[in-house]
Design a protein around this motif. Sequence first.
Motif, mmCIF file in Angstrom:
data_model
loop_
_atom_site.group_PDB
_atom_site.id
_atom_site.type_symbol
_atom_site.label_atom_id
_atom_site.label_comp_id
_atom_site.label_asym_id
_atom_site.label_seq_id
_atom_site.Cartn_x
_atom_site.Cartn_y
_atom_site.Cartn_z
ATOM 1 N N PHE A 103 42.266 56.660 37.473
ATOM 2 C CA PHE A 103 42.814 56.198 38.712
ATOM 3 C C PHE A 103 42.374 54.971 39.374
ATOM 4 O O PHE A 103 41.134 54.513 39.559
ATOM 5 N N ASP A 104 43.486 54.306 39.706
ATOM 6 C CA ASP A 104 43.391 52.673 40.265
ATOM 7 C C ASP A 104 43.650 52.630 41.719
ATOM 8 O O ASP A 104 44.797 52.642 41.978
ATOM 9 N N GLU A 105 42.596 52.804 42.640
ATOM 10 C CA GLU A 105 42.502 52.582 43.613
ATOM 11 C C GLU A 105 43.758 53.542 44.487
ATOM 12 O O GLU A 105 44.741 53.037 45.387
ATOM 13 N N VAL A 106 43.580 54.789 44.190
ATOM 14 C CA VAL A 106 44.929 55.626 44.391
ATOM 15 C C VAL A 106 44.926 55.899 45.807
ATOM 16 O O VAL A 106 45.770 56.353 46.478
ATOM 17 N N LYS A 134 38.752 45.016 37.834
ATOM 18 C CA LYS A 134 38.624 46.486 37.520
ATOM 19 C C LYS A 134 39.993 47.152 37.103
ATOM 20 O O LYS A 134 39.927 47.879 36.218
ATOM 21 N N SER A 135 41.143 46.536 37.472
ATOM 22 C CA SER A 135 42.468 46.970 36.995
ATOM 23 C C SER A 135 42.566 46.727 35.518
ATOM 24 O O SER A 135 43.113 47.412 34.844
ATOM 25 N N THR A 136 42.230 45.430 35.349
ATOM 26 C CA THR A 136 42.385 45.047 33.649
ATOM 27 C C THR A 136 41.526 45.929 32.766
ATOM 28 O O THR A 136 41.926 46.247 31.879
HETATM 29 MG MG MG Z 1 42.946 46.371 41.000
#
Ligand code: MG
Length: 251
Positions: free
Chosen positions: A171-174, A49-51
């Motif tokens: 937004f990455d797991e904010v 996901k972050s990638t």
């Molecule tokens: Mg991640």
Amino acid sequence: MTDHQQSAPFIEMRDVYKSFGSTAVLKGVTLSVRDGGVVCIIGPSGSGKSTILRCINGLMTIDRGTIRVGSFAVETLKSDKQLVPLRHQVAMVFQQYNLFPHRTVLQNLTMAPVQVLGENPAAVRERALALLAKVRLTGKQDSYPGELSGGQQQRVAIARALAMQPKVILFDEVTAALDPEMVSEVLNVIRDLAREGMTCVLVTHEMRFAQEVADEVFFTDRGVIVEHGPPGTIFQNPTDPRLKAFLDKVL
Ligand code: MG
Ligand code: ADP
């Protein structure tokens, strides 16, 4: 909106592959986000996901495939200098707020627009104060990040992203690092942005929130998009066994 805008997504990833050494992390990811759309990416830890977010704003190069964001062909941008105009359009907010600890809230918001974009300091200050009101932090402009709660700092981080006037926010797991009572104050701000038509891509573990705000949900597992669709389908009527198993665990 013109027909053209409706038919051409603002973000379009096609068949994207990415490996780190011998580890294949993205294995043919295809995903699009319309202008003003809100897309949520859900999936187990380590599924890529972050990638995906990092590839969209050019923080990571890809091995194969194409990524278009507005008029930018991201995979063709090689140097930091070439990436600057893309990054002005694509803001990213992380789990760790990364505020400058020795700068006030207001300075955190105004530094980049003034120093990077060369905007007029008085105009930027006015915009920054309006953004603080928007994230419900009126009166906190002279505080230092360390004087604020985690939820307040994350809202400053969102206001700082908005201060650059981006076209899309990733937004990455904010809310993942926040105490439970602070999660909703951050989600409320994101919900406002989504409703106002800001294009958003959200990696989140907040399933109820994803269900509420997303136009479309993408479920990733081991580097592939296993299933995607409107939240009603993904959450109430999932078909893939991996998605069903994931939802059984998290819902
Ligand atoms: Mg991640
Ligand atoms: P998620 O955000 O879904 O938890 P990530 O995109 O962070 O997943 O990571 C997917 C996989 O890629 C993980 O196995 C992770 O260890 C690996 N990975 C991510 N970034 C790097 C990197 N810079 N170098 C090596 N491996 C990485």
